[in-house]
Design a protein around this motif. Structure first.
Motif, PDB file in Angstrom:
ATOM      1  N   UNK A  24      22.836  53.003  50.299  1.00  0.00           N
ATOM      2  CA  UNK A  24      22.157  53.837  49.302  1.00  0.00           C
ATOM      3  C   UNK A  24      21.197  53.026  48.425  1.00  0.00           C
ATOM      4  N   UNK A  25      21.532  51.763  48.203  1.00  0.00           N
ATOM      5  CA  UNK A  25      20.690  50.887  47.380  1.00  0.00           C
ATOM      6  C   UNK A  25      19.587  50.206  48.184  1.00  0.00           C
ATOM      7  N   UNK A  26      19.640  50.356  49.512  1.00  0.00           N
ATOM      8  CA  UNK A  26      18.662  49.745  50.414  1.00  0.00           C
ATOM      9  C   UNK A  26      18.681  48.223  50.314  1.00  0.00           C
ATOM     10  N   UNK A  27      19.908  47.685  50.262  1.00  0.00           N
ATOM     11  CA  UNK A  27      20.091  46.233  50.320  1.00  0.00           C
ATOM     12  C   UNK A  27      21.192  45.953  51.349  1.00  0.00           C
ATOM     13  N   UNK A  28      21.334  44.702  51.731  1.00  0.00           N
ATOM     14  CA  UNK A  28      22.362  44.371  52.712  1.00  0.00           C
ATOM     15  C   UNK A  28      23.731  44.304  52.035  1.00  0.00           C
TER      16      UNK A  28
END
Length: 126
Positions: A24-28
């Motif tokens: 959802x945060x668009x991070x790994x």
């Protein structure tokens, strides 16, 4: 403590799953896990109880969630105020009323007013 990291923390607290929060945060997921561990180190407190499939807040985590929500809301409000560049109607309104046939209509009017002017807080005692 960075606001960005507080947003990460709040997402994990909401989702109770690091992988889902990372998506959802668009991070790994490793980046998010590292940020959370650094936050725990910075505060000197364990914020999460981790299991194989979920993550839950500790007592300290629950306190941080309340404070982080306040901090993020204030930061968002401040940013919005600077971005709009216009003076916006703000303040508090307190209205007292006895029982009457028009109370429901009055409550609807106050609701519409508050949607139009979200910076005005009302204390409804109808």
């Amino acid at each position: 403590m960075e606001i960005r990291v507080l947003r990460y923390f709040l997402m994990v607290a909401r989702e109770e799953n690091i992988t889902k929060a990372a998506e959802l945060l668009h991070i790994t997921q490793p980046t998010l896990s590292r940020q959370l561990m650094q936050l725990e180190e910075e505060l000197g407190k364990k914020l999460f109880q981790r299991t194989n499939h979920s993550i839950r807040l500790t007592e300290d985590g629950m306190l941080l969630r309340r404070r982080a929500q306040e901090i993020v809301q204030l930061a968002d409000k401040t940013e919005m105020e600077f971005k709009t560049g216009e003076e916006e109607l703000s303040g508090s309104i307190a209205i007292g009323s006895g029982e009457a046939n028009s109370v429901q209509e009055f409550a609807e009017i106050i609701g519409r007013f508050q949607k139009k002017y979200p910076q005005v807080q009302s204390d409804r005692r109808i």
